[in-house]
Design a protein around this motif. Sequence first.
Motif, PDB file in Angstrom:
ATOM      1  N   GLU A  38      -0.335   0.219   4.816  1.00  0.00           N
ATOM      2  CA  GLU A  38       0.958   0.533   4.143  1.00  0.00           C
ATOM      3  C   GLU A  38       0.832   2.049   3.398  1.00  0.00           C
ATOM      4  O   GLU A  38       1.909   2.270   3.427  1.00  0.00           O
ATOM      5  CB  GLU A  38       1.442  -0.591   3.153  1.00  0.00           C
ATOM      6  CG  GLU A  38       1.724  -1.967   3.694  1.00  0.00           C
ATOM      7  CD  GLU A  38       1.925  -3.218   2.819  1.00  0.00           C
ATOM      8  OE1 GLU A  38       1.812  -2.700   1.597  1.00  0.00           O
ATOM      9  OE2 GLU A  38       2.490  -4.032   3.187  1.00  0.00           O
ATOM     10  N   SER A  49       5.074   4.127   7.349  1.00  0.00           N
ATOM     11  CA  SER A  49       3.503   3.705   7.582  1.00  0.00           C
ATOM     12  C   SER A  49       2.892   3.197   8.758  1.00  0.00           C
ATOM     13  O   SER A  49       3.828   2.884   9.781  1.00  0.00           O
ATOM     14  CB  SER A  49       3.022   2.699   6.324  1.00  0.00           C
ATOM     15  OG  SER A  49       3.753   1.301   7.147  1.00  0.00           O
ATOM     16  N   ASP A  51       1.792   0.919   9.724  1.00  0.00           N
ATOM     17  CA  ASP A  51       1.892  -0.663   9.554  1.00  0.00           C
ATOM     18  C   ASP A  51       3.227  -0.924  10.076  1.00  0.00           C
ATOM     19  O   ASP A  51       3.367  -1.853  10.951  1.00  0.00           O
ATOM     20  CB  ASP A  51       1.813  -1.397   8.218  1.00  0.00           C
ATOM     21  CG  ASP A  51       1.515  -2.840   8.184  1.00  0.00           C
ATOM     22  OD1 ASP A  51       0.844  -3.193   9.095  1.00  0.00           O
ATOM     23  OD2 ASP A  51       1.960  -3.649   7.554  1.00  0.00           O
TER      24      ASP A  51
END
Length: 150
Positions: A38, A49, A51
């Motif tokens: 993140e 990010s 993620d």
Amino acid sequence: MKRLILILSLIASPLWAVQPDEVLDDPALESRARSLSEGLRCLVCRNESIDESNAELARDLRLLLRERLVAGDSDEQAVAYIVDRYGEYVLLKPTATGANWLLWLAGPLMLLAAAGMGWGFVRGRATAAPATETALNPEEQERLRRILEE
């Protein structure tokens, strides 16, 4: 009902960025990997990010991060390894050290400089001598009279 499912699936699509084959078997390692990813920027998507990103490079970075964690690296070592390879740009929140201090302080310093220049401008106008109006000489008065008569 189908529309609701479609809308909910579109809203939740960033959550699907981590592919099932990337997820680690150990929940503690997976949790660490998720929290670290993140804070790492996708180099393709900008301000997303790794993620959240579906880009191939983000996938490679997620896999690299998980490899480092499985190899036994600490969180700091894993992030440092990725920063060494891709530069500090990969961090969503860059560190405030070294040359970055100039970047962190540039905004407030420019604001202070602009406020100082504005204060000096206003102060200079307040102390300036008022402008004096000069009357028209007879030649200009005659020319103005002719223009107005036309």
